[in-house]
Design an enzyme around this catalytic site. Structure first.
Site, PDB file in Angstrom:
ATOM      1  N   SER A  58       0.864  -1.185   0.000  1.00  0.00           N
ATOM      2  CA  SER A  58       0.000   0.000   0.000  1.00  0.00           C
ATOM      3  C   SER A  58       0.898   1.232   0.000  1.00  0.00           C
ATOM      4  CB  SER A  58      -0.845  -0.023   1.285  1.00  0.00           C
ATOM      5  OG  SER A  58      -1.485   1.208   1.506  1.00  0.00           O
ATOM      6  N   TYR A  82      -1.893  -1.471  10.452  1.00  0.00           N
ATOM      7  CA  TYR A  82      -1.905  -1.659   8.989  1.00  0.00           C
ATOM      8  C   TYR A  82      -0.585  -1.153   8.397  1.00  0.00           C
ATOM      9  CZ  TYR A  82      -3.832  -1.323   4.192  1.00  0.00           C
ATOM     10  OH  TYR A  82      -4.077  -1.458   2.840  1.00  0.00           O
TER      11      TYR A  82
HETATM   12  N1  LIG Z   1      -8.813  -0.523  -1.446  1.00  0.00           N
HETATM   13  C1  LIG Z   1      -7.797   0.270  -1.146  1.00  0.00           C
HETATM   14  O1  LIG Z   1      -7.919   1.493  -1.074  1.00  0.00           O
HETATM   15  C2  LIG Z   1      -6.437  -0.317  -0.914  1.00  0.00           C
HETATM   16  C3  LIG Z   1      -5.316   0.531  -0.998  1.00  0.00           C
HETATM   17  C4  LIG Z   1      -4.051  -0.010  -0.809  1.00  0.00           C
HETATM   18  C5  LIG Z   1      -3.903  -1.358  -0.543  1.00  0.00           C
HETATM   19  N2  LIG Z   1      -5.010  -2.155  -0.447  1.00  0.00           N
HETATM   20  C6  LIG Z   1      -4.816  -3.579  -0.202  1.00  0.00           C
HETATM   21  O2  LIG Z   1      -5.333  -4.297  -1.294  1.00  0.00           O
HETATM   22  C7  LIG Z   1      -5.654  -5.631  -0.890  1.00  0.00           C
HETATM   23  C8  LIG Z   1      -7.024  -6.008  -1.408  1.00  0.00           C
HETATM   24  O3  LIG Z   1      -8.000  -5.205  -0.785  1.00  0.00           O
HETATM   25  P1  LIG Z   1      -9.365  -4.778  -1.516  1.00  0.00           P
HETATM   26  O4  LIG Z   1      -9.257  -3.338  -1.784  1.00  0.00           O
HETATM   27  O5  LIG Z   1      -9.655  -5.692  -2.656  1.00  0.00           O
HETATM   28  O6  LIG Z   1     -10.401  -4.991  -0.325  1.00  0.00           O
HETATM   29  P2  LIG Z   1     -11.801  -5.767  -0.173  1.00  0.00           P
HETATM   30  O7  LIG Z   1     -12.229  -5.467   1.222  1.00  0.00           O
HETATM   31  O8  LIG Z   1     -12.739  -5.474  -1.277  1.00  0.00           O
HETATM   32  O9  LIG Z   1     -11.433  -7.295  -0.303  1.00  0.00           O
HETATM   33  C9  LIG Z   1     -10.880  -7.986   0.747  1.00  0.00           C
HETATM   34  C10 LIG Z   1     -11.042  -9.480   0.479  1.00  0.00           C
HETATM   35  O10 LIG Z   1     -10.142 -10.196   1.328  1.00  0.00           O
HETATM   36  C11 LIG Z   1     -10.784 -11.307   1.899  1.00  0.00           C
HETATM   37  N3  LIG Z   1     -10.048 -11.604   3.139  1.00  0.00           N
HETATM   38  C12 LIG Z   1      -9.900 -10.792   4.217  1.00  0.00           C
HETATM   39  N4  LIG Z   1      -9.191 -11.397   5.154  1.00  0.00           N
HETATM   40  C13 LIG Z   1      -8.845 -12.617   4.677  1.00  0.00           C
HETATM   41  C14 LIG Z   1      -8.110 -13.702   5.204  1.00  0.00           C
HETATM   42  N5  LIG Z   1      -7.634 -13.666   6.453  1.00  0.00           N
HETATM   43  N6  LIG Z   1      -7.918 -14.777   4.441  1.00  0.00           N
HETATM   44  C15 LIG Z   1      -8.434 -14.841   3.189  1.00  0.00           C
HETATM   45  N7  LIG Z   1      -9.171 -13.844   2.637  1.00  0.00           N
HETATM   46  C16 LIG Z   1      -9.378 -12.750   3.379  1.00  0.00           C
HETATM   47  C17 LIG Z   1     -12.194 -10.797   2.081  1.00  0.00           C
HETATM   48  O11 LIG Z   1     -13.133 -11.844   2.229  1.00  0.00           O
HETATM   49  C18 LIG Z   1     -12.410 -10.008   0.794  1.00  0.00           C
HETATM   50  O12 LIG Z   1     -12.816 -10.840  -0.270  1.00  0.00           O
HETATM   51  C19 LIG Z   1      -5.485  -5.638   0.626  1.00  0.00           C
HETATM   52  O13 LIG Z   1      -4.230  -6.166   0.949  1.00  0.00           O
HETATM   53  C20 LIG Z   1      -5.520  -4.168   0.991  1.00  0.00           C
HETATM   54  O14 LIG Z   1      -4.838  -3.911   2.187  1.00  0.00           O
HETATM   55  C21 LIG Z   1      -6.263  -1.668  -0.622  1.00  0.00           C
END
Ligand SMILES: NC(=O)c1ccc[n+]([C@@H]2O[C@H](COP(=O)([O-])OP(=O)(O)OC[C@H]3O[C@@H](n4cnc5c(N)ncnc54)[C@H](O)[C@@H]3O)[C@@H](O)[C@H]2O)c1
Length: 270
Positions: A155, A168
């Site tokens: 991130s 985080y």
């Molecule tokens: N969305 C943002 O703004 C953003 C920005 C930077 C980084 N990220 C990172 O991107 C990645 C994906 O996030 P996203 O935006 O798709 O979020 P999201 O909340 O849409 O998806 C999260 C998914 O992860 C699954 N999940 C959560 N914990 C889990 C576990 N312990 N084991 C298996 N599956 C699990 C959930 O069921 C869900 O399907 C994450 O690592 C997040 O930290 C997101």
């Protein structure tokens, strides 16, 4: 260009929705078969709902509609043994493994003096230990195959001191450390290891997961600009990140390793 990952097999964690589903579809569009893993369950310290089994089935339908094969498994990335068994089974069914996308991560928003030990621990367990578990379970197959690509989702918060995200930030910085370490240890096996660093992405992580973010910034307004991008875009789309993952997964990146690839609209550069 098409077929940029033709014939490869990729395992992706968090594949039921959001960026993980987008990565699965983007890699499948370019010829990869997919092992899609998601916990499909909620967590006590995380204030928004996670994906469901129906969401994971939807990812399966969308990949199959592209005429690619997909194996799904409901596993929590904290469960190292369960994760290994799911990846082993997927590799047995699909015949090989080339790409590991360790994408697990949940957001827990609060200021430093309101961070409970439970929030700290659960965030670290999912966002750091879960990424480690995924990389290790996948790396054994890549070593056996004589090469491959590991991609971890960090991130902007893995590169800067993003406020209100203590555990985080710790986990996402930790991801950079293990990526760089593994890039060294696995290089002799022709395995590349890189991280991607998104700015805010249009997923439920943002649309439902920000908690009382407005109140937190309201109390510390001088910190608000830390969340602003340089380019004139407030939030990017999952496919913007998937395009970076696709590049790192493909042979176009054959000599790219130990890279922190920012897809951050200039957020970290400010
Ligand atoms: N969305 C943002 O703004 C953003 C920005 C930077 C980084 N990220 C990172 O991107 C990645 C994906 O996030 P996203 O935006 O798709 O979020 P999201 O909340 O849409 O998806 C999260 C998914 O992860 C699954 N999940 C959560 N914990 C889990 C576990 N312990 N084991 C298996 N599956 C699990 C959930 O069921 C869900 O399907 C994450 O690592 C997040 O930290 C997101």
């Amino acid at each position: 260009m098409t077929g940029r990952v033709e014939g490869k097999v990729a395992v992706i964690t968090e594949a039921a929705r959001g960026q993980g589903r987008s990565h699965a579809i983007r890699l499948a569009e370019e010829g990869a078969d997919i092992i899609a893993i998601d916990a499909c369950t909620n967590f006590p310290t995380v204030q928004y709902d996670m994906a469901t089994e129906e969401d994971l089935q939807q990812t399966q339908k969308e990949v199959e509609a592209l005429d690619r094969r997909i194996v799904t498994a409901k596993v929590d990335v904290r469960d190292a043994a369960g994760l290994k068994a799911a990846i082993d089974s997927g590799v047995e069914q699909l015949g090989r493994l080339d790409v590991v996308v360790a994408n697990a991560g949940v957001g827990t928003w609060q200021n430093w003096d309101n961070t409970s030990p439970e929030v700290w621990q659960e965030t670290l367990d999912i966002n750091l230990t879960g990424v480690w578990n995924t990389m290790v379970a996948g790396a054994h197959h890549l070593v056996a195959a004589g090469g491959g690509s590991i991609i971890a989702t960090s991130s902007t918060a893995g590169l800067k001191g993003t406020p209100f995200l203590g555990p985080y930030v710790a986990a996402k910085h930790g991801v950079v450390g293990i990526v760089n370490m593994l890039a060294n240890e696995l290089a002799k096996h022709s395995i590349r290891v890189n991280s991607v660093h998104p700015t805010g992405v249009n997923t439920k992580f943002v649309t439902q997961g920000l908690g009382d973010m407005d109140a937190l910034i309201g109390r510390d307004p001088e910190l608000g600009p830390l969340f602003v991008n340089s380019l004139p875009v407030e939030i990017v789309e999952p496919r913007d990140i998937s395009n970076a993952v696709l590049f790192l997964a493909s042979d176009e990146a054959q000599y790219v390793t130990g890279l922190q690839l920012k897809v951050d609209a200039g957020n970290c550069n400010r």
